[in-house]
Motif scaffolding. Sequence first.
Motif, PDB file in Angstrom:
ATOM      1  N   THR A   1     -19.484   2.824   0.087  1.00  0.00           N
ATOM      2  CA  THR A   1     -18.755   1.744   0.307  1.00  0.00           C
ATOM      3  C   THR A   1     -19.396   0.416   0.261  1.00  0.00           C
ATOM      4  O   THR A   1     -18.766  -0.596  -0.246  1.00  0.00           O
ATOM      5  CB  THR A   1     -17.975   1.684   1.877  1.00  0.00           C
ATOM      6  OG1 THR A   1     -17.210   2.856   2.108  1.00  0.00           O
ATOM      7  CG2 THR A   1     -17.177   0.589   2.126  1.00  0.00           C
TER       8      THR A   1
ATOM      9  N   VAL B   1     -17.828  14.817   2.354  1.00  0.00           N
ATOM     10  CA  VAL B   1     -17.004  13.981   1.696  1.00  0.00           C
ATOM     11  C   VAL B   1     -16.756  12.534   2.226  1.00  0.00           C
ATOM     12  O   VAL B   1     -17.076  11.286   1.709  1.00  0.00           O
ATOM     13  CB  VAL B   1     -15.605  14.506   1.287  1.00  0.00           C
ATOM     14  CG1 VAL B   1     -14.675  13.239   0.741  1.00  0.00           C
ATOM     15  CG2 VAL B   1     -15.771  15.715   0.191  1.00  0.00           C
TER      16      VAL B   1
ATOM     17  N   GLN C   1     -12.863   4.051   1.117  1.00  0.00           N
ATOM     18  CA  GLN C   1     -13.540   5.116   1.775  1.00  0.00           C
ATOM     19  C   GLN C   1     -12.699   6.115   2.933  1.00  0.00           C
ATOM     20  O   GLN C   1     -11.619   5.547   3.393  1.00  0.00           O
ATOM     21  CB  GLN C   1     -14.682   4.879   2.629  1.00  0.00           C
ATOM     22  CG  GLN C   1     -14.831   4.041   3.937  1.00  0.00           C
ATOM     23  CD  GLN C   1     -14.167   2.749   3.725  1.00  0.00           C
ATOM     24  OE1 GLN C   1     -13.203   2.594   4.481  1.00  0.00           O
ATOM     25  NE2 GLN C   1     -14.442   1.897   3.080  1.00  0.00           N
TER      26      GLN C   1
ATOM     27  N   SER D   1     -18.541   8.976   1.001  1.00  0.00           N
ATOM     28  CA  SER D   1     -17.646   8.127   0.887  1.00  0.00           C
ATOM     29  C   SER D   1     -18.012   6.714   1.466  1.00  0.00           C
ATOM     30  O   SER D   1     -17.940   5.519   1.146  1.00  0.00           O
ATOM     31  CB  SER D   1     -16.229   8.263   0.967  1.00  0.00           C
ATOM     32  OG  SER D   1     -15.962   8.517   2.467  1.00  0.00           O
TER      33      SER D   1
ATOM     34  N   SER E   1      -9.703   5.139   7.005  1.00  0.00           N
ATOM     35  CA  SER E   1     -10.917   4.545   6.530  1.00  0.00           C
ATOM     36  C   SER E   1     -11.810   3.989   7.635  1.00  0.00           C
ATOM     37  O   SER E   1     -11.455   4.411   8.910  1.00  0.00           O
ATOM     38  CB  SER E   1     -10.541   3.081   5.885  1.00  0.00           C
ATOM     39  OG  SER E   1      -9.395   3.454   4.856  1.00  0.00           O
TER      40      SER E   1
ATOM     41  N   VAL F   1     -10.977  10.645  -3.352  1.00  0.00           N
ATOM     42  CA  VAL F   1     -10.751   9.496  -2.327  1.00  0.00           C
ATOM     43  C   VAL F   1     -10.833   8.106  -2.698  1.00  0.00           C
ATOM     44  O   VAL F   1      -9.724   7.456  -2.413  1.00  0.00           O
ATOM     45  CB  VAL F   1     -11.696   9.854  -1.191  1.00  0.00           C
ATOM     46  CG1 VAL F   1     -11.817   8.962  -0.128  1.00  0.00           C
ATOM     47  CG2 VAL F   1     -11.431  11.369  -0.506  1.00  0.00           C
ATOM     48  N   ILE F   2     -11.961   8.079  -3.494  1.00  0.00           N
ATOM     49  CA  ILE F   2     -12.270   6.659  -3.512  1.00  0.00           C
ATOM     50  C   ILE F   2     -11.156   5.685  -4.810  1.00  0.00           C
ATOM     51  O   ILE F   2     -10.508   5.044  -4.448  1.00  0.00           O
ATOM     52  CB  ILE F   2     -13.639   6.193  -3.996  1.00  0.00           C
ATOM     53  CG1 ILE F   2     -14.519   6.672  -2.792  1.00  0.00           C
ATOM     54  CG2 ILE F   2     -13.831   4.768  -4.539  1.00  0.00           C
ATOM     55  CD1 ILE F   2     -16.015   6.406  -3.171  1.00  0.00           C
TER      56      ILE F   2
ATOM     57  N   THR G   1     -14.765  13.117  -3.362  1.00  0.00           N
ATOM     58  CA  THR G   1     -15.214  11.820  -3.164  1.00  0.00           C
ATOM     59  C   THR G   1     -14.695  10.798  -4.152  1.00  0.00           C
ATOM     60  O   THR G   1     -14.213   9.881  -3.819  1.00  0.00           O
ATOM     61  CB  THR G   1     -16.753  11.880  -3.132  1.00  0.00           C
ATOM     62  OG1 THR G   1     -17.277  12.736  -2.118  1.00  0.00           O
ATOM     63  CG2 THR G   1     -17.281  10.395  -2.757  1.00  0.00           C
TER      64      THR G   1
END
Length: 621
Positions: A389, A381, A352, A385, A124, A321-322, A318
């Motif tokens: 955030t 990506v 993120q 991300s 992150s 991931v989130i 993306t």
Amino acid sequence: MAGLLLLAFVLLVAMVVAVPLASRFGLGSVLGYLLAGTALSPLLRTLGVDVEGLQRFSEFGVVMMLFLIGLELEPKKLWQMRKRLVGLGGGQVLVTTLLFAAIAYFTEYNWKTAIAIGMVLALSSTAIVLQTLQEKGWMRTEGGESAFSVLLVQDIAIIPMLALLPLLAMPELASAAGSAGEGHDGGHGGLNLVEGYPAWIQAIVTLAAVGLIVLAGTYLTHPVFRHIAGAKLRELFTAAALMFVIGIALLMQFVGLSPALGTFVAGVVLANSEYRHEFEADIAPFKGILLGLFFITVGAGIDFGLAQEQFGEVLFWTAIVIVSKIAILFILGRMFDVQGEDRWLFALSLAQAGEFGFVLVAAAVGASVFGRELADLLLLVIAFSMLITPLLFIIHEKLVRPRYEGAQRRKADAIEEKNDIILAGRGRVGGIIDRMLTAAGYNATVIDYDSRQIEIVQKFGMQSYFGDATRPDLLESAGIAEARLLIVALDDKDQIDKLVRYARKNFPDLHLIARAIDRDHVYKLWSLGCRDIIRETYDASLRMGRSAYVALGHEPSEAQEMTDTWEETDRKSMREVAELYVEDLPAWENEELMERIRELRKEWDPKLRAQMEEIIGRESS
């Protein structure tokens, strides 16, 4: 030279324009920097700016930030966080890496590439998360501390991740990856002096480097900075502080460790140093500018042309991931007893990918783990991300936080006693009041909304009740109708106003003592009908002023009389001015009130000066 000055001017203008606008609209400084970078992207390309090189330089702001955070943490505090570090941090890195690796494997990639993708996306953004937590004042919350624990473990995890990447190499990509990875080591390659040595030698050198930092921080900083302080040149102290941080960062890179981790350790070692505040004051401006520059380069580094070509795949990864990180972090937060709003803050803040993902992507390309095409996709990506955030923080602040502020985190305690005194709030102010009353034989019904604070005081055998002291039903059960005295020692200004307004309206005979946050708040409470108002820093300021008189050569009794004289004049002026206060209009915008203050100063300042001179003259004779 002109080109460098032009670049610096453009970047500074972007900072000065974008960040205040973003803050004004409640978006936070980080999103302001990111949007500024996005807007500047075409101009920077026209000027031929090496955005990637600028980004690697500005990453030193993250190093400085972790040093400053380390200064706030004593080793004892760090030891207390060990369960979060191992459980939350270790669990997040391991579970997230495996999940993303599994998704990548079942999508289209082989197992080696999938593991590398998992490691890249597991990290992150230390820069965005810690900067935002500090800005919002959430760093000391349970959610903020949990997020910091995970980020610290991620920073440590980079070391084994970088060591693992060569083991995942695919020979068929060697030539292409070598050329693509050249010069893209993220600032970590080329400086590792122990690379190629046996693992046991690297381990010994690493431990020696950490030991050197601890010894230098413990034994060398005091004499060195005392010597520098003797020169009485502020710029030398600033230069020495920068030298110290940069030197540690270099040492960490020489032995293959994360510079941010090394400076964090140094900060922890210096947490009790007498020069701690000097370090903070000198390093903080550089940290702020470099972090701002880093966020701008992240925004400017987004390749929107490539993003348009691969829009579907970028959007898919993306979102994966989130959403996946939020789910994993929320579950881990529940397992480790991170409660309510703090659990949401913990999950949303770390959702993120991070800036160290850029380093891992470059290293993976250089190690022939995957090719340039996948690397470009991963970089997009990560950047997207990170761009999203700040919006997640806005969701927390605007949607999640109000929900928990409006609802009890736990059911209010049943109040089983009735006393003549009700004390609302048992924090740093209310706690002292409660102890003073108890010492004199008085019992107070104490109500506080901080469940952790209540648990702590109950361990010492002191009774407090959990609940919102502004709720009429709770006040009724506490016996407010029969009470002689209500003491309002809450922390929040709006909560204080709410309780004072309710008590004065419904119980006019109840004696009310209220804590005021500042001078303007005194006027507000006076307008609400409270007549026993204590400014929270007022008495401490009077004592410091009295000490200043003594330090200037006045006798203690003389200094006390001078202080009493000043206080009496100040209180008289406060009463006169308070009558002119208009609710919801700050004092400095109330022209009638400000004009009265100016009149009083012209009238009373000469009188006060004459009284002071009389006291001094009487003592001298």
